[in-house]
Design a protein around this motif. Structure first.
Motif, mmCIF file in Angstrom:
data_model
loop_
_atom_site.group_PDB
_atom_site.id
_atom_site.type_symbol
_atom_site.label_atom_id
_atom_site.label_comp_id
_atom_site.label_asym_id
_atom_site.label_seq_id
_atom_site.Cartn_x
_atom_site.Cartn_y
_atom_site.Cartn_z
ATOM 1 N N GLY A 166 45.811 38.798 36.884
ATOM 2 C CA GLY A 166 45.744 38.670 38.348
ATOM 3 C C GLY A 166 46.330 39.890 39.029
ATOM 4 O O GLY A 166 45.753 40.437 39.985
ATOM 5 N N VAL A 214 44.366 42.611 41.490
ATOM 6 C CA VAL A 214 44.824 42.947 42.846
ATOM 7 C C VAL A 214 45.109 44.441 42.948
ATOM 8 O O VAL A 214 44.650 45.115 43.887
ATOM 9 C CB VAL A 214 46.071 42.111 43.231
ATOM 10 C CG1 VAL A 214 46.689 42.619 44.520
ATOM 11 C CG2 VAL A 214 45.703 40.633 43.362
ATOM 12 N N ILE A 251 40.518 41.723 44.628
ATOM 13 C CA ILE A 251 41.755 41.234 45.240
ATOM 14 C C ILE A 251 41.699 39.710 45.372
ATOM 15 O O ILE A 251 42.650 39.011 45.019
ATOM 16 C CB ILE A 251 42.002 41.913 46.605
ATOM 17 C CG1 ILE A 251 42.306 43.398 46.387
ATOM 18 C CG2 ILE A 251 43.139 41.221 47.350
ATOM 19 C CD1 ILE A 251 42.250 44.243 47.661
ATOM 20 N N GLY A 252 40.573 39.197 45.854
ATOM 21 C CA GLY A 252 40.428 37.737 45.988
ATOM 22 C C GLY A 252 40.517 37.027 44.651
ATOM 23 O O GLY A 252 41.224 36.016 44.506
ATOM 24 N N ILE A 287 44.146 37.100 43.329
ATOM 25 C CA ILE A 287 45.035 36.157 44.016
ATOM 26 C C ILE A 287 44.873 34.747 43.450
ATOM 27 O O ILE A 287 45.849 34.010 43.310
ATOM 28 C CB ILE A 287 44.784 36.204 45.539
ATOM 29 C CG1 ILE A 287 45.320 37.525 46.104
ATOM 30 C CG2 ILE A 287 45.426 35.008 46.241
ATOM 31 C CD1 ILE A 287 44.910 37.804 47.538
ATOM 32 N N THR A 288 43.638 34.384 43.084
ATOM 33 C CA THR A 288 43.424 33.030 42.559
ATOM 34 C C THR A 288 44.180 32.793 41.254
ATOM 35 O O THR A 288 44.478 31.644 40.914
ATOM 36 C CB THR A 288 41.929 32.715 42.325
ATOM 37 O OG1 THR A 288 41.420 33.545 41.274
ATOM 38 C CG2 THR A 288 41.121 32.889 43.597
#
Length: 131
Positions: free
Chosen positions: A61, A65, A22-23, A26-27
């Motif tokens: 991305g 996620v 998830i991190g 998000i980037t």
């Protein structure tokens, strides 16, 4: 080890993996990261329109996620794990391309063999988290 302990360890591993995906996903929506990741897509895979490098970065991305969230929702755990393993294989060419161009990509250009090993270990951890 009891099944309860193993189940607890697998849940903990899935939570950690979910947070990582998830991190990382998000980037992909940060402009500076998008530019770098779009540049990592090998020339033979570059297209215009819907499959443009920036759109592929946005898509990956979203995949990260959604895959991470899928690891947290019991009915989708196995499907999410399988999809993330396939995802890691699919994005490896971009990582390999970056590895071949360390001057261009700097610290993102992890040397090929360590990157391959890390990718395989990550795939293995995903599988172990759902077995």
């Amino acid at each position: 080890m009891s099944n309860d302990v193993i189940d607890g360890l697998q849940l903990a591993l899935r939570i950690v993996l979910a947070l990582v995906f998830i991190g990382a996903g998000i980037t992909h929506f940060l402009p500076s990261v998008q530019r770098t990741m779009a540049a990592m897509i090998p020339p033979r895979l570059r297209h215009s329109g819907l499959a443009s490098p920036v759109n592929l970065v946005l898509f990956t991305g979203i995949c990260e996620v959604v895959g991470g969230l899928g690891l947290l929702y019991p009915p989708t755990v196995v499907v999410a794990a399988g999809a993330l393993v396939v995802f890691l294989a699919a994005v490896f060419p971009a990582n390999a391309y970056a590895a071949r161009h360390p001057k261009r990509f700097g610290r993102v250009a992890i040397p090929f063999v360590p990157r391959l090993i890390a990718q395989l270990v990550l795939m293995g951890l995903i599988v172990v988290s759902v077995l």
